[in-house]
Motif scaffolding. Structure first.
Motif, PDB file in Angstrom:
ATOM      1  N   ALA A  16       0.823  -1.203   0.000  1.00  0.00           N
ATOM      2  CA  ALA A  16       0.000   0.000   0.000  1.00  0.00           C
ATOM      3  C   ALA A  16       0.858   1.254   0.000  1.00  0.00           C
ATOM      4  CB  ALA A  16      -0.928   0.002   1.223  1.00  0.00           C
ATOM      5  N   ILE A  17       1.965   1.234   0.739  1.00  0.00           N
ATOM      6  CA  ILE A  17       2.857   2.391   0.784  1.00  0.00           C
ATOM      7  C   ILE A  17       3.479   2.635  -0.581  1.00  0.00           C
ATOM      8  CG2 ILE A  17       5.012   3.248   1.775  1.00  0.00           C
ATOM      9  CD1 ILE A  17       4.241   1.798   4.363  1.00  0.00           C
ATOM     10  N   ALA A  18       3.884   1.557  -1.273  1.00  0.00           N
ATOM     11  CA  ALA A  18       4.462   1.701  -2.607  1.00  0.00           C
ATOM     12  C   ALA A  18       3.436   2.238  -3.599  1.00  0.00           C
ATOM     13  CB  ALA A  18       5.007   0.363  -3.086  1.00  0.00           C
ATOM     14  N   SER A  19       2.200   1.759  -3.517  1.00  0.00           N
ATOM     15  CA  SER A  19       1.142   2.273  -4.395  1.00  0.00           C
ATOM     16  C   SER A  19       0.906   3.752  -4.159  1.00  0.00           C
ATOM     17  CB  SER A  19      -0.151   1.487  -4.160  1.00  0.00           C
ATOM     18  OG  SER A  19       0.031   0.120  -4.433  1.00  0.00           O
ATOM     19  N   LEU A  20       0.836   4.139  -2.893  1.00  0.00           N
ATOM     20  CA  LEU A  20       0.668   5.549  -2.554  1.00  0.00           C
ATOM     21  C   LEU A  20       1.842   6.378  -3.069  1.00  0.00           C
ATOM     22  CD1 LEU A  20      -0.674   7.903  -1.038  1.00  0.00           C
ATOM     23  CD2 LEU A  20       0.536   7.127   1.020  1.00  0.00           C
ATOM     24  N   GLY A  21       3.059   5.843  -2.912  1.00  0.00           N
ATOM     25  CA  GLY A  21       4.229   6.568  -3.379  1.00  0.00           C
ATOM     26  C   GLY A  21       4.203   6.803  -4.874  1.00  0.00           C
ATOM     27  N   ILE A  22       3.753   5.821  -5.643  1.00  0.00           N
ATOM     28  CA  ILE A  22       3.682   5.971  -7.099  1.00  0.00           C
ATOM     29  C   ILE A  22       2.672   7.045  -7.466  1.00  0.00           C
ATOM     30  CG2 ILE A  22       2.966   4.821  -9.220  1.00  0.00           C
ATOM     31  CD1 ILE A  22       4.183   2.260  -8.116  1.00  0.00           C
ATOM     32  N   PHE A  23       1.474   6.974  -6.880  1.00  0.00           N
ATOM     33  CA  PHE A  23       0.445   7.979  -7.168  1.00  0.00           C
ATOM     34  C   PHE A  23       0.937   9.382  -6.826  1.00  0.00           C
ATOM     35  CE2 PHE A  23      -2.773   4.458  -6.827  1.00  0.00           C
ATOM     36  CZ  PHE A  23      -3.255   4.595  -8.125  1.00  0.00           C
ATOM     37  N   GLN A  24       1.510   9.542  -5.648  1.00  0.00           N
ATOM     38  CA  GLN A  24       1.936  10.862  -5.190  1.00  0.00           C
ATOM     39  C   GLN A  24       3.101  11.387  -6.028  1.00  0.00           C
ATOM     40  OE1 GLN A  24       0.294  12.574  -3.076  1.00  0.00           O
ATOM     41  NE2 GLN A  24       1.659  14.270  -2.574  1.00  0.00           N
ATOM     42  N   PHE A  25       4.047  10.522  -6.360  1.00  0.00           N
ATOM     43  CA  PHE A  25       5.189  10.952  -7.164  1.00  0.00           C
ATOM     44  C   PHE A  25       4.741  11.413  -8.549  1.00  0.00           C
ATOM     45  CE2 PHE A  25       8.757  10.360 -10.028  1.00  0.00           C
ATOM     46  CZ  PHE A  25       9.808  10.926  -9.324  1.00  0.00           C
ATOM     47  N   LEU A  26       3.865  10.648  -9.184  1.00  0.00           N
ATOM     48  CA  LEU A  26       3.379  11.036 -10.510  1.00  0.00           C
ATOM     49  C   LEU A  26       2.637  12.361 -10.459  1.00  0.00           C
ATOM     50  CD1 LEU A  26       2.108   7.617 -11.936  1.00  0.00           C
ATOM     51  CD2 LEU A  26       4.262   8.781 -12.408  1.00  0.00           C
ATOM     52  N   TRP A  27       1.849  12.564  -9.404  1.00  0.00           N
ATOM     53  CA  TRP A  27       1.088  13.801  -9.288  1.00  0.00           C
ATOM     54  C   TRP A  27       2.017  14.999  -9.110  1.00  0.00           C
ATOM     55  CZ3 TRP A  27      -0.957  16.270  -4.395  1.00  0.00           C
ATOM     56  CH2 TRP A  27      -1.744  17.385  -4.704  1.00  0.00           C
ATOM     57  N   THR A  28       2.961  14.895  -8.217  1.00  0.00           N
ATOM     58  CA  THR A  28       3.847  16.030  -7.957  1.00  0.00           C
ATOM     59  C   THR A  28       4.795  16.276  -9.129  1.00  0.00           C
ATOM     60  OG1 THR A  28       5.336  14.528  -6.773  1.00  0.00           O
ATOM     61  CG2 THR A  28       3.771  15.776  -5.457  1.00  0.00           C
ATOM     62  N   TRP A  29       5.278  15.223  -9.765  1.00  0.00           N
ATOM     63  CA  TRP A  29       6.204  15.402 -10.875  1.00  0.00           C
ATOM     64  C   TRP A  29       5.514  16.095 -12.054  1.00  0.00           C
ATOM     65  CZ3 TRP A  29      11.434  14.311 -11.390  1.00  0.00           C
ATOM     66  CH2 TRP A  29      11.955  14.437 -12.681  1.00  0.00           C
ATOM     67  N   ASN A  30       4.277  15.734 -12.349  1.00  0.00           N
ATOM     68  CA  ASN A  30       3.577  16.257 -13.522  1.00  0.00           C
ATOM     69  C   ASN A  30       2.775  17.517 -13.234  1.00  0.00           C
ATOM     70  OD1 ASN A  30       4.414  14.142 -15.287  1.00  0.00           O
ATOM     71  ND2 ASN A  30       2.882  12.796 -14.375  1.00  0.00           N
ATOM     72  N   ASP A  31       2.873  18.054 -12.036  1.00  0.00           N
ATOM     73  CA  ASP A  31       2.073  19.226 -11.688  1.00  0.00           C
ATOM     74  C   ASP A  31       2.499  20.452 -12.493  1.00  0.00           C
ATOM     75  OD1 ASP A  31       0.387  21.019  -9.927  1.00  0.00           O
ATOM     76  OD2 ASP A  31       2.394  21.809  -9.552  1.00  0.00           O
ATOM     77  N   LEU A  32       1.518  21.185 -12.968  1.00  0.00           N
ATOM     78  CA  LEU A  32       1.764  22.448 -13.666  1.00  0.00           C
ATOM     79  C   LEU A  32       1.018  23.597 -13.000  1.00  0.00           C
ATOM     80  CD1 LEU A  32       2.841  24.127 -16.073  1.00  0.00           C
ATOM     81  CD2 LEU A  32       0.809  23.411 -17.345  1.00  0.00           C
ATOM     82  N   LEU A  88       2.705  26.983 -11.413  1.00  0.00           N
ATOM     83  CA  LEU A  88       2.472  28.260 -12.084  1.00  0.00           C
ATOM     84  C   LEU A  88       1.957  29.312 -11.116  1.00  0.00           C
ATOM     85  CD1 LEU A  88       0.846  27.296 -15.512  1.00  0.00           C
ATOM     86  CD2 LEU A  88       3.010  28.477 -15.162  1.00  0.00           C
ATOM     87  N   THR A  89       1.202  28.880 -10.108  1.00  0.00           N
ATOM     88  CA  THR A  89       0.592  29.821  -9.171  1.00  0.00           C
ATOM     89  C   THR A  89       1.530  30.202  -8.038  1.00  0.00           C
ATOM     90  OG1 THR A  89      -1.554  28.802  -9.648  1.00  0.00           O
ATOM     91  CG2 THR A  89      -1.433  30.238  -7.725  1.00  0.00           C
ATOM     92  N   LEU A  90       2.273  29.228  -7.513  1.00  0.00           N
ATOM     93  CA  LEU A  90       3.046  29.453  -6.294  1.00  0.00           C
ATOM     94  C   LEU A  90       4.547  29.570  -6.534  1.00  0.00           C
ATOM     95  CD1 LEU A  90       1.201  26.977  -3.900  1.00  0.00           C
ATOM     96  CD2 LEU A  90       0.779  29.412  -4.260  1.00  0.00           C
ATOM     97  N   ALA A  91       4.972  29.637  -7.790  1.00  0.00           N
ATOM     98  CA  ALA A  91       6.406  29.761  -8.079  1.00  0.00           C
ATOM     99  C   ALA A  91       6.603  30.725  -9.242  1.00  0.00           C
ATOM    100  CB  ALA A  91       7.014  28.406  -8.403  1.00  0.00           C
ATOM    101  N   ARG A  92       7.708  31.417  -9.189  1.00  0.00           N
ATOM    102  CA  ARG A  92       8.048  32.344 -10.274  1.00  0.00           C
ATOM    103  C   ARG A  92       9.411  31.992 -10.870  1.00  0.00           C
ATOM    104  NH1 ARG A  92       7.274  36.772  -7.774  1.00  0.00           N
ATOM    105  NH2 ARG A  92       9.409  36.999  -6.997  1.00  0.00           N
ATOM    106  N   ASP A  93      10.445  32.020 -10.059  1.00  0.00           N
ATOM    107  CA  ASP A  93      11.786  31.674 -10.532  1.00  0.00           C
ATOM    108  C   ASP A  93      12.144  30.215 -10.246  1.00  0.00           C
ATOM    109  OD1 ASP A  93      12.196  34.312 -11.373  1.00  0.00           O
ATOM    110  OD2 ASP A  93      12.836  34.920  -9.367  1.00  0.00           O
ATOM    111  N   THR A  94      11.537  29.641  -9.212  1.00  0.00           N
ATOM    112  CA  THR A  94      11.766  28.228  -8.875  1.00  0.00           C
ATOM    113  C   THR A  94      10.858  27.385  -9.760  1.00  0.00           C
ATOM    114  OG1 THR A  94      12.230  28.895  -6.600  1.00  0.00           O
ATOM    115  CG2 THR A  94      11.858  26.560  -6.990  1.00  0.00           C
ATOM    116  N   GLN A  95      11.306  27.087 -10.967  1.00  0.00           N
ATOM    117  CA  GLN A  95      10.463  26.444 -11.965  1.00  0.00           C
ATOM    118  C   GLN A  95      10.702  24.945 -12.032  1.00  0.00           C
ATOM    119  OE1 GLN A  95      11.071  28.302 -15.769  1.00  0.00           O
ATOM    120  NE2 GLN A  95       9.872  30.099 -15.233  1.00  0.00           N
ATOM    121  N   PRO A  96       9.662  24.132 -11.848  1.00  0.00           N
ATOM    122  CA  PRO A  96       9.772  22.699 -12.165  1.00  0.00           C
ATOM    123  C   PRO A  96       9.854  22.520 -13.680  1.00  0.00           C
ATOM    124  CG  PRO A  96       7.945  23.144 -10.667  1.00  0.00           C
ATOM    125  CD  PRO A  96       8.393  24.459 -11.206  1.00  0.00           C
TER     126      PRO A  96
END
Length: 294
Positions: free
Chosen positions: A215-231, A235-243
């Motif tokens: 379950a922890i690994a499944s959660l980690g995959i979901f969370q990692f994909l969400w944070t990595w692909n976030d736009l 865009l709202t909370l960063a200006r120079d610190t760009q993913p």
């Protein structure tokens, strides 16, 4: 003896017939699934081929020059993105945000999930209902208030600010998922550990976490994909610190024809979470099937 031999031959014939029947009945399904998988891979394959061509070749003749003789494929585009400071720094920023925004919710969610599953404290059920209610809160509603709060707190346009945002919005799902998994662990195991003198912390670290790894690994995959692909959040909370997503978006907005930079950068951004998924695929499947068979 003859009757036994006949029974064995009959069982063997039934087994072969059953296998043939299963093969005939499942082949169309397997063919359909393979076809769907190939169709899903078409955009990724197109992106890869595009990233291997010089912009002049791509615009004049097309991606099929990859298969020409001699091939027009080149890795100069990938060399260019790794020489581009904006892309490399954004990849490092994205890695920090994705790792921090994945590890922190897992740690907090695991402790909270164990507490909601096996510890008795006042208001436990009401608090868990509140956690479930937070699952339906749209992320977009919090962007402007969080922008104002971050600006006043001095963490706007920082990696830690983005990590905290993703942690806050990932926690309800993390607590919900892990609590439902932990509660399926047999209570007798924990009672036996308590009889042996184990503390709650030791039970959590030595018993619950190893058993809850799928379950922890499944959660980690979901969370990692969400944070990595976030736009949107970046865009709202960063200006120079760009993913990396914001860096690619900025290049596309400023240089609409800069395909030799956009295509390889996008493919690299796609490959990393894909590699993470395949690395933890076994645990992901176990997490999805957990609890389905007792």
């Amino acid at each position: 003896m003859a009757e036994v031999a006949l029974e064995r031959v009959g069982a063997r014939e039934d087994t072969v017939a059953a296998r043939i029947t299963r093969f005939v009945s499942t082949t169309p399904v397997h063919f359909f699934l393979v076809l769907v998988g190939l169709l899903w891979l078409v955009p990724t394959l197109g992106l890869l081929l595009t990233s291997l061509l010089a912009p002049s070749d791509l615009l004049t003749k097309g991606w099929w020059q990859i298969f020409s003789t001699p091939s027009r494929a080149t890795f100069d585009n990938y060399q260019a993105i790794f020489d581009n400071e904006t892309i490399t720094s954004s990849l490092w920023t994205t890695a920090q945000i994705a790792v921090g925004g994945t590890v922190l919710p897992i740690i907090i969610g695991a402790f909270a999930g164990y507490a909601f599953a096996w510890l008795e404290f006042p208001g436990r059920d009401w608090l868990f209902i509140l956690v479930i209610a937070l699952l339906v809160v749209p992320l977009q509603m919090a962007l402007i208030p969080m922008f104002s709060l971050y600006d006043k707190a001095g963490i706007f346009d920082t990696v830690i600010g983005l990590i905290l945002f993703h942690t806050a919005f990932g926690l309800p799902f993390a607590v919900f998922l892990l609590r439902n998994f932990f509660i399926g662990i047999p209570k007798d195991l924990m009672e036996a550990a308590r009889i042996d003198g184990a503390s709650e912390l030791r039970i959590f670290l030595r018993l619950i976490l190893p058993l809850g790894l799928p379950a922890i690994a499944s959660l980690g995959i979901f969370q990692f994909l969400w944070t990595w692909n976030d736009l949107l959040v970046a865009l709202t909370l960063a200006r120079d610190t760009q993913p990396i997503t914001v860096a690619i978006f900025s290049q596309l907005r400023a240089f609409s024809a800069n395909i030799e930079l956009i295509a390889p950068a996008t493919f690299v951004s796609l490959v990393i979470p894909l590699a993470v998924f395949f690395a933890f695929q076994r645990y992901f499947v176990e997490g999805l099937l957990a609890g389905s068979v007792k």
